[in-house]
Design a protein around this motif. Structure first.
Motif, PDB file in Angstrom:
ATOM      1  N   GLY A   1       0.835  -1.189   0.000  1.00 19.83           N
ATOM      2  CA  GLY A   1       0.000   0.000   0.000  1.00 19.83           C
ATOM      3  C   GLY A   1       0.870   1.238   0.000  1.00 19.83           C
ATOM      4  N   ILE A   2       0.298   2.348  -0.437  1.00 15.91           N
ATOM      5  CA  ILE A   2       1.042   3.606  -0.549  1.00 15.91           C
ATOM      6  C   ILE A   2       0.308   4.688   0.222  1.00 15.91           C
ATOM      7  CG2 ILE A   2       1.639   5.461  -2.178  1.00 15.91           C
ATOM      8  CD1 ILE A   2       2.405   3.265  -4.180  1.00 15.91           C
ATOM      9  N   CYS A   3       1.078   5.510   0.892  1.00 13.96           N
ATOM     10  CA  CYS A   3       0.513   6.580   1.701  1.00 13.96           C
ATOM     11  C   CYS A   3       1.245   7.882   1.404  1.00 13.96           C
ATOM     12  CB  CYS A   3       0.647   6.220   3.181  1.00 13.96           C
ATOM     13  SG  CYS A   3      -0.086   7.416   4.315  1.00 13.96           S
ATOM     14  N   THR A   4       0.533   9.001   1.503  1.00 14.29           N
ATOM     15  CA  THR A   4       1.162  10.311   1.325  1.00 14.29           C
ATOM     16  C   THR A   4       0.305  11.380   1.979  1.00 14.29           C
ATOM     17  OG1 THR A   4       2.255  11.737  -0.308  1.00 14.29           O
ATOM     18  CG2 THR A   4       0.039  10.982  -0.849  1.00 14.29           C
ATOM     19  N   ALA A   5       0.857  12.575   2.058  1.00 16.90           N
ATOM     20  CA  ALA A   5       0.114  13.764   2.489  1.00 16.90           C
ATOM     21  C   ALA A   5       0.194  14.795   1.380  1.00 16.90           C
ATOM     22  CB  ALA A   5       0.693  14.341   3.779  1.00 16.90           C
TER      23      ALA A   5
ATOM     24  N   VAL B   1      -4.877  14.841   4.056  1.00 19.81           N
ATOM     25  CA  VAL B   1      -4.987  16.231   3.597  1.00 19.81           C
ATOM     26  C   VAL B   1      -5.167  17.152   4.797  1.00 19.81           C
ATOM     27  CG1 VAL B   1      -5.977  15.554   1.378  1.00 19.81           C
ATOM     28  CG2 VAL B   1      -7.503  16.105   3.291  1.00 19.81           C
ATOM     29  N   PRO B   2      -4.710  18.403   4.684  1.00 23.24           N
ATOM     30  CA  PRO B   2      -4.901  19.365   5.772  1.00 23.24           C
ATOM     31  C   PRO B   2      -6.385  19.608   6.060  1.00 23.24           C
ATOM     32  CG  PRO B   2      -3.269  20.153   4.209  1.00 23.24           C
ATOM     33  CD  PRO B   2      -3.914  18.964   3.580  1.00 23.24           C
ATOM     34  N   VAL B   3      -6.658  20.069   7.247  1.00 24.37           N
ATOM     35  CA  VAL B   3      -8.038  20.259   7.690  1.00 24.37           C
ATOM     36  C   VAL B   3      -8.790  21.264   6.828  1.00 24.37           C
ATOM     37  CG1 VAL B   3      -7.441  22.063   9.368  1.00 24.37           C
ATOM     38  CG2 VAL B   3      -9.463  20.610   9.752  1.00 24.37           C
ATOM     39  N   TYR B   4      -8.073  22.196   6.196  1.00 23.44           N
ATOM     40  CA  TYR B   4      -8.721  23.260   5.423  1.00 23.44           C
ATOM     41  C   TYR B   4      -8.901  22.903   3.942  1.00 23.44           C
ATOM     42  CZ  TYR B   4      -3.702  23.992   4.777  1.00 23.44           C
ATOM     43  OH  TYR B   4      -2.350  23.807   4.550  1.00 23.44           O
ATOM     44  N   THR B   5      -8.623  21.682   3.532  1.00 26.08           N
ATOM     45  CA  THR B   5      -8.649  21.304   2.115  1.00 26.08           C
ATOM     46  C   THR B   5     -10.048  21.428   1.522  1.00 26.08           C
ATOM     47  OG1 THR B   5      -6.833  19.766   2.509  1.00 26.08           O
ATOM     48  CG2 THR B   5      -8.096  19.475   0.468  1.00 26.08           C
ATOM     49  N   ALA B   6     -10.132  22.028   0.344  1.00 25.28           N
ATOM     50  CA  ALA B   6     -11.419  22.218  -0.328  1.00 25.28           C
ATOM     51  C   ALA B   6     -12.036  20.870  -0.696  1.00 25.28           C
ATOM     52  CB  ALA B   6     -11.235  23.066  -1.579  1.00 25.28           C
TER      53      ALA B   6
ATOM     54  N   THR C   1       1.299  18.890   9.659  1.00 25.22           N
ATOM     55  CA  THR C   1       0.644  17.892  10.512  1.00 25.22           C
ATOM     56  C   THR C   1       0.214  16.691   9.685  1.00 25.22           C
ATOM     57  OG1 THR C   1      -0.174  19.661  11.959  1.00 25.22           O
ATOM     58  CG2 THR C   1      -1.228  17.501  12.160  1.00 25.22           C
ATOM     59  N   ALA C   2      -0.330  16.953   8.493  1.00 26.35           N
ATOM     60  CA  ALA C   2      -0.746  15.861   7.616  1.00 26.35           C
ATOM     61  C   ALA C   2       0.436  14.992   7.215  1.00 26.35           C
ATOM     62  CB  ALA C   2      -1.435  16.431   6.372  1.00 26.35           C
ATOM     63  N   VAL C   3       1.600  15.604   6.978  1.00 24.53           N
ATOM     64  CA  VAL C   3       2.799  14.838   6.642  1.00 24.53           C
ATOM     65  C   VAL C   3       3.186  13.922   7.800  1.00 24.53           C
ATOM     66  CG1 VAL C   3       5.279  14.991   6.151  1.00 24.53           C
ATOM     67  CG2 VAL C   3       3.680  16.516   4.975  1.00 24.53           C
ATOM     68  N   SER C   4       3.152  14.454   9.006  1.00 28.95           N
ATOM     69  CA  SER C   4       3.499  13.647  10.186  1.00 28.95           C
ATOM     70  C   SER C   4       2.528  12.492  10.360  1.00 28.95           C
ATOM     71  CB  SER C   4       3.493  14.529  11.441  1.00 28.95           C
ATOM     72  OG  SER C   4       4.489  15.524  11.369  1.00 28.95           O
ATOM     73  N   GLU C   5       1.246  12.751  10.157  1.00 31.29           N
ATOM     74  CA  GLU C   5       0.233  11.708  10.296  1.00 31.29           C
ATOM     75  C   GLU C   5       0.397  10.632   9.220  1.00 31.29           C
ATOM     76  OE1 GLU C   5      -3.172  14.615  12.295  1.00 31.29           O
ATOM     77  OE2 GLU C   5      -3.422  13.880  10.246  1.00 31.29           O
TER      78      GLU C   5
END
Length: 374
Positions: A96-100, A124-129, A152-156
């Protein structure tokens, strides 16, 4: 008055300090081009000219590399993601692949993962459209909305990848995570090889200045390394453009160390809204960029209007707020009294040939539509 800022970064020679394995990846300037050309859906993207706008702003030629139809995803980021995903899928057991992402990189990773039949998860960041989230989901990925901003999304995403044994395909690098971002960076050489073909190695017309927009800096670092190392071209001036309120590269250069922005990160240029630069990109940018420029949202709005509602005789280019940021940087430089020193340093005048890149299609239609009506 629209907020701007700039740093002139006079070059003494291009010599970034890169680990041997990273140099091996980045110094292969043709591998990604060969890979992308092997894909059935590959098409070189057009290099178009804004002759009327060039005349209006007092230069010879204004060229736009238009990435709005790249592989049907509408963004440059697909080049880096596909090259990296393919490499690791071919050489590792990837379950599987993961990213931010702020939008385009995540969609690109999802697209590339689907082509390989691999599941993907995108933070994705909390403010993403909503439109950006839906575009990623349409490529088959599971989207997880972060509790915070891009960093934060990168860390998660990194934590999720470790816990689930997924491959993290992230375009930002840190001290013990360099190979993947290096492959992503090398993926962008496809675009630069195309431009080299379209301009006879940037000489016909002779490109004088390139304005490149930046988030964490991976794509601009590809531009720098391709020109300075591969073509040994030191005469082209390269300007790195960031949102005024999301200035992590600018601040890192100013402070001479990797720095997280202290500003609000409130900008319509969502694809460039990153808090901390890539460590790999920063090493290359500090060695090869001639000037670092901050632009306001107002500058981006002006640029999307010139692209989506062009002057008579100029082609129509479908561009989002981040996609238009390179053009916005150019327009700010030639039109802002406060940037006169920068314009003079870049020697922009009646004989100049300027290159910008439309790095993305419209990713938030409601926002772009409202801005075009202002």
């Amino acid at each position: 008055m629209s907020a701007t800022g700039y740093l002139i970064n006079k070059q003494a020679g291009y010599s970034p300090q890169l680990a041997d394995n990273v140099q091996t990846i980045l110094n292969d300037f043709n591998a990604s081009f060969k890979f992308h050309q092997s894909l059935a859906s590959y098409r070189s993207t057009p290099l178009v000219e804004l002759a009327t706008l060039a005349k209006k702003t007092g230069i010879n030629r204004l060229l736009v590399k238009d990435e709005s139809q790249r592989f049907g995803t509408g963004a440059l980021k697909i080049l880096g993601a596909t090259f990296a995903v393919n490499h690791f899928a071919e050489n590792e057991d990837v379950i599987g692949i993961c990213t931010a992402t702020d939008g385009n990189h995540g969609r690109a990773v999802a697209w590339a993962s689907r082509q390989r039949g691999i599941k993907s998860v995108v933070f994705v960041p909390v403010y993403t459209a909503k439109s950006r989230i839906e575009a990623i989901e349409d490529e088959g990925a599971k989207v997880i909305v972060s509790k915070g901003d891009y960093d934060t999304a990168v860390s998660e995403a990194a934590y999720f990848a470790r816990e689930k044994n997924f491959k993290l395909i992230q375009d930002t690098a840190w001290s013990n995570y360099m190979d993947v971002p290096a492959y992503i960076t090398a993926g962008y050489y496809t675009q630069l090889n195309e431009i080299a073909q379209q301009t006879n190695n940037f000489t016909s017309p002779r490109i004088d200045v390139i304005f490149v927009q930046a988030g964490v800096g991976s794509w601009p670092s590809a531009v720098v390394h391709f020109l300075r190392k591969n073509l040994d071209n030191q005469h082209i001036k390269i300007v790195c453009v960031e949102p005024y309120e999301s200035d992590c590269i600018y601040e890192s250069i100013r402070r001479k160390s990797l720095t997280t922005t202290a500003k609000s990160q409130k900008t319509i240029m969502a694809g460039l809204n990153c808090g901390t630069p890539s460590a790999l990109a920063l090493e290359i940018l500090k060695e090869g960029i001639d000037a670092f420029l901050l632009i306001s949202d107002k500058h981006s709005i002006d640029a999307i209007k010139y692209l989506n509602a062009p002057l008579p005789g100029d082609p129509y280019v479908v561009a989002g707020e981040s996609g238009a940021a390179g053009l916005a940087g150019y327009l700010a430089t030639v039109n802002s009294h406060g940037l006169a020193e920068l314009k003079n340093y870049l020697a922009i005048g009646s004989e100049s040939n300027i290159l910008v890149v439309n790095s993305e299609n419209i990713t938030d239609p409601l926002l772009t539509s409202s801005l075009l009506e202002e």
